[in-house]
Design an enzyme around this catalytic site. Structure first.
Site, short mmCIF file in Angstrom:
data_model
loop_
_atom_site.label_atom_id
_atom_site.label_comp_id
_atom_site.label_asym_id
_atom_site.label_seq_id
_atom_site.Cartn_x
_atom_site.Cartn_y
_atom_site.Cartn_z
CB THR A 228 44.73 53.34 49.37
OG1 THR A 228 45.63 53.08 50.47
CG2 THR A 228 45.44 53.22 48.06
CG ASP A 229 39.72 53.69 53.79
OD1 ASP A 229 40.50 53.76 54.76
OD2 ASP A 229 38.48 53.71 53.93
CD1 TRP A 230 45.59 52.40 57.78
CD2 TRP A 230 44.92 54.04 56.44
NE1 TRP A 230 46.42 53.49 57.98
CE2 TRP A 230 46.04 54.51 57.18
CE3 TRP A 230 44.35 54.90 55.51
CZ2 TRP A 230 46.56 55.79 57.03
CZ3 TRP A 230 44.88 56.17 55.36
CH2 TRP A 230 45.96 56.60 56.11
N GLY A 231 44.28 49.63 53.58
CA GLY A 231 44.10 48.26 53.08
C GLY A 231 43.23 48.22 51.84
N GLY A 232 42.94 49.38 51.27
CA GLY A 232 42.01 49.43 50.15
C GLY A 232 42.65 49.30 48.78
#
Ligand code: BGC
Length: 821
Positions: A228-232
């Site tokens: 995932t993108d960070w925090g996504g």
């Protein structure tokens, strides 16, 4: 499955534990099974490995690394060998820093020039971006580590990037927004893909079965890992079902528990998890091989700096050269003006920010350039207002020189991750300076530094224009070598420079409304639009000048390739980028009048002729048919055009190509604007819905509903709770105030990391400090139940703390037992 034996040996808890990070940058390890953590680090044009305080915004410094030119810059080189070379050097540095996954390259399309991250992306053309990316990946992965192409997919703006729903029709999605990924994945063979923050047609990309399963896994046979993108991550279980192996950063195990619960309740089968574990193990084991028998922990800083310079030299674009003012001859007196000459603007801001090993300085480099620099004046303040004093001093200096070298561009706070630009202008105080200089000395050569297209109503006032883009730590020297002719410029634009922002295809549909952004322009992005709709531009896609001239001749077309000759008709050696565009003569299916299908960069000596061949491939004649739901070829005559740019076609021929016999996908009468293209930037909702094949979702927030996990903090403006509204206005005030006192970067960070953050991000990005049950309490407070919510938060917090304590005791006991045998 490759690691079935290990997986059989793992408990459900152990398997689930691998599915999210151990901390901000590392995956979870399982000592008992010999599974180590691996390290993921940004970024696409230099390693950003944070040794200490971690963040994904580029706030805290990282270990020094070579800052190569950014992707937007290197794309202008159109040189795939060079792309591979940067990849190799990036890979070498990643290994020296013991990184397993390098989070790049970024290959999103430049749908709109204002996207704040365009400097990190290659092109407005998917073929071009895909080829460049594949070259980088081959280079990076030649070291045994993994690249990570990002952000999959349709992530083309920063505004509300974590919540925006991209509405795009299937053909446009395939032809424009996925093709670069397809090339990067199939040809580059990337081992890791990063899903994007945004939603795509109503689903978060990370959970989107269509792009993640149907396309990525089933059509493209991708066997690597999706992170995932960070925090996504939104719904962890839905993500797992779609094939997401790794959620980053850590959630302190919270989402692993969700996976365990889903398996125990029968919501998902354990095999789904096993497959993800298998792929992640493959990434872990294969990317740690390189570290097994010792590895080179150092790299040659000087050599890498030289490569950064070489790359910049090939990527700089000469845009104007009136009266052949360039190259500047030895001994010419120059007045060096512009703050950017003192402090180079050489990279963008955000997660890609690199702490450079060294940084060339124009004023220093000028000393050995052969030019006679009679002095330097900043002329403007990077972040400040107009200063008459500075302008006057610059003019006084300019009067005394033969040529003015004017260093201008965009500042770091304007081109940054998390925020889109507000307009395409160069700051007013810089233009005031240019206007004033023009009054005293008309031999002005502008050196432009920015990572995206800008408007240039001022271009008539300059004789020379060298666009350095964001040319990395050695950019200053590289630019001087172009100015003096030590290097013959060969960069060509990988994006169009429109005359005015109003001319751009997504002008009315960027960055969308509150909930969604509609890609109504369809396939008409970049030159595909300007060229087909016949809109004049300032500089077309593929444009760039040289100190020599080239002549094209002798086009021959076969079934498999085009072959032609290029002669260097000038008196210096130079490199030319020849571009193959294809257009279809039939108008049964609407299309751009030409599309890039191949390119070649060749070095040709003065007076020399070279034969160039550009082969066709599976993408040359294909289009995506929404009726058959697959790639088809229309049987027709095709125009084959060889251009020095998209607007400068040198040779042309036609070829009849047999088709695949698919039914026509569209009802022409219902899509008039797509067929004529001239109004592709003002397509109404009705016609867009015809193309889409369904109604578009409501694009406004539903203000009657209480706020939930996926609503953003900015929506507190209409929340029931006074506390929430107060918070909203405090954030707004802080933003306004910080800007007022000149702290634009900090103000931007507030917008990116707070204002536009969905509530779930509060839990996902705090590494377990605030968990989802606590977030429920916060939401109660936001929605008007302040005390009830507060009690809930406190209760859940103490539950969490007790849990952590109990876990620590259990772990301590286990360790004790292990010690005692
Ligand atoms: C960016 C990614 C980056 C990640 C880790 C995110 O905010 O969108 O491109 O790789 O942070 O820093």
């Amino acid at each position: 499955m490759k690691y079935i034996e290990i997986i059989k040996n793992m408990t459900l808890e152990e398997k689930a534990s691998l599915m999210s990070g151990k901390d901000f940058w590392q995956t979870q390890d399982i000592e008992r099974l010999g599974i180590n953590s691996i390290f993921l680090a940004d970024g696409p044009h230099g390693i950003r490995k944070q040794a200490e305080a971690a963040d994904h915004l580029g706030l805290n410094a990282s270990v020094p690394a070579t800052c190569f030119p950014t992707a937007a810059t290197v794309a202008n080189s159109w040189n795939l060998e060079l792309g591979k070379k940067i990849g190799e050097y990036l890979g070498e540095e990643a290994v020296a820093q013991k990184v397993n996954v390098l989070l790049g390259p970024g290959i999103n399309m430049k749908r709109d020039p204002l996207c704040g991250r365009n400097f990190e992306y290659f092109s407005e053309d998917p073929y071009h971006a895909g080829k460049m990316a594949a070259a980088y990946i081959r280079g990076i992965q030649s070291h045994g580590i993994s690249a990570c192409v990002k952000h999959f997919a349709a992530n083309n703006q920063e505004e509300r990037r974590m919540s925006i729903d991209t509405i795009v029709d299937e053909r446009t999605l395939r032809e424009i927004y996925l093709t670069a990924f397809e090339i990067a994945i199939k040809e580059g063979k990337t081992k890791t893909v990063m899903s994007a923050y945004n939603m795509l047609n109503g689903e978060y990309t990370n959970e989107n079965m269509h792009i993640m399963r149907d396309i990525l896994r089933n059509e493209w046979n991708y066997e690597g890992v999706v992170v995932t993108d960070w925090g996504g991550s939104n719904d962890r279980v839905a993500g797992l079902l779609a094939g997401n192996e790794l959620e980053m950063p850590t959630t302190a195990g919270e989402t692993n528990k969700e996976i365990i619960a889903a398996i125990k309740s029968g919501k998902i089968k354990e095999e789904v998890l096993d497959e993800c574990v298998d792929r992640l193990l493959d990434l872990i084991f294969t990317t740690e091989d390189v570290y097994k028998n010792g590895y080179k922990q150092e790299f040659n800083v000087e050599e890498h700096h030289q490569v950064a310079q070489e790359v910049a030299e090939e990527s700089i674009v000469l845009l104007k050269n009136e009266g052949n003012i360039l190259p500047l001859k030895k001994g010419v007196t120059v007045a060096t003006i512009g703050e950017f000459a003192q402090q180079a603007r050489y990279q963008g801001a955000g997660s890609s920010i690199v702490n450079p090993t060294k940084l060339d300085n124009t004023l220093q480099c000028l000393k050995d350039s052969g030019l006679v620099n009679i002095g330097f004046e900043p002329g403007f303040e990077r972040y400040g207002k107009r200063s008459q004093g500075k302008i006057s001093r610059a003019c006084a200096l300019a009067k005394k020189a033969e040529v003015v070298l004017l260093y201008i561009g965009l500042d770091e706070a304007t081109e940054a991750e998390g925020l889109d630009r507000q307009n395409m202008k160069i700051p007013e105080n810089q233009l005031d300076l240019l206007n004033a200089l023009y009054e005293v000395n008309q031999n002005i050569v502008v050196v432009l530094s920015c990572g995206a297209a800008v408007e240039m109503p001022w271009i008539t006032k300059v004789k020379g224009l060298v666009h350095g883009y964001l040319s990395g730590q050695a950019g200053a020297q590289a630019i001087l070598r172009v100015l003096t002719g030590a290097v013959n410029p060969s960069g060509k634009l990988s994006e169009t420079y429109p005359i005015r922002y109003e001319d751009t295809p997504a002008y009315h549909q960027f960055p969308g409304k509150e909930v969604s952004v509609e890609y109504r322009e369809g396939v008409y992005i970049g030159y595909r639009y300007y060229d087909t709709a016949k809109v004049n531009v300032l500089f077309p896609f593929g444009f760039g000048l040289s100190y020599t001239t080239f002549e094209y001749s002798n086009l021959q077309v076969s079934k498999d390739a085009v072959t032609f000759s290029i002669t260097n008709t000038g008196d210096v050696a130079g490199m030319e980028v020849a571009q193959l565009y294809v257009g279809c003569k039939s108008d049964d299916i609407f299309r751009p009048s030409k599309e890039l299908k191949g390119f070649a960069k060749v070095l040709i000596g003065a007076g020399e002729t070279k034969t160039v061949s550009i082969p066709f491939d599976d993408k040359t004649f294909r289009y995506f048919n929404v009726k058959t739901n697959q790639w088809e070829i229309e049987e027709a005559q095709y125009n084959l055009m060889i251009g020095a740019s998209s607007a400068d076609i040198k040779l042309e021929d036609t070829l009849f190509v047999e088709g695949t016999g698919a039914p026509l996908p569209y009802d022409k009468a219902k899509l008039p604007s797509y067929y004529s293209a001239s109004k592709a930037n003002t397509i109404d909702q009705n016609e867009f819905e015809q193309l889409l094949g369904r109604k578009v979702p409501v694009s406004k927030w539903d203000r009657s509903k209480p706020l939930g996990y996926n609503d953003t903090i900015s929506q507190c403006q209409y929340a029931k709770g006074t506390f929430a509204r107060f918070t909203f206005y405090s954030i707004k005030f802080a933003y306004w105030f910080l800007k007022k006192i000149g702290k634009r970067t900090t103000a931007n960070i507030i917008m990116m990391s707070i204002y536009n953050m969905p509530f779930r991000g509060v839990a996902r990005m705090t590494g377990g400090v605030i968990n989802m049950p606590m977030l429920d309490g916060i939401l109660m407070m936001v929605n008007g139940h302040f005390f009830k919510g507060l009690r809930h938060v406190l209760k859940e917090r103490s539950k969490m703390l007790k849990g952590v304590k109990a876990q620590n005791i259990t772990q301590a006991q286990a360790m004790k037992e292990q010690k005692n045998g």
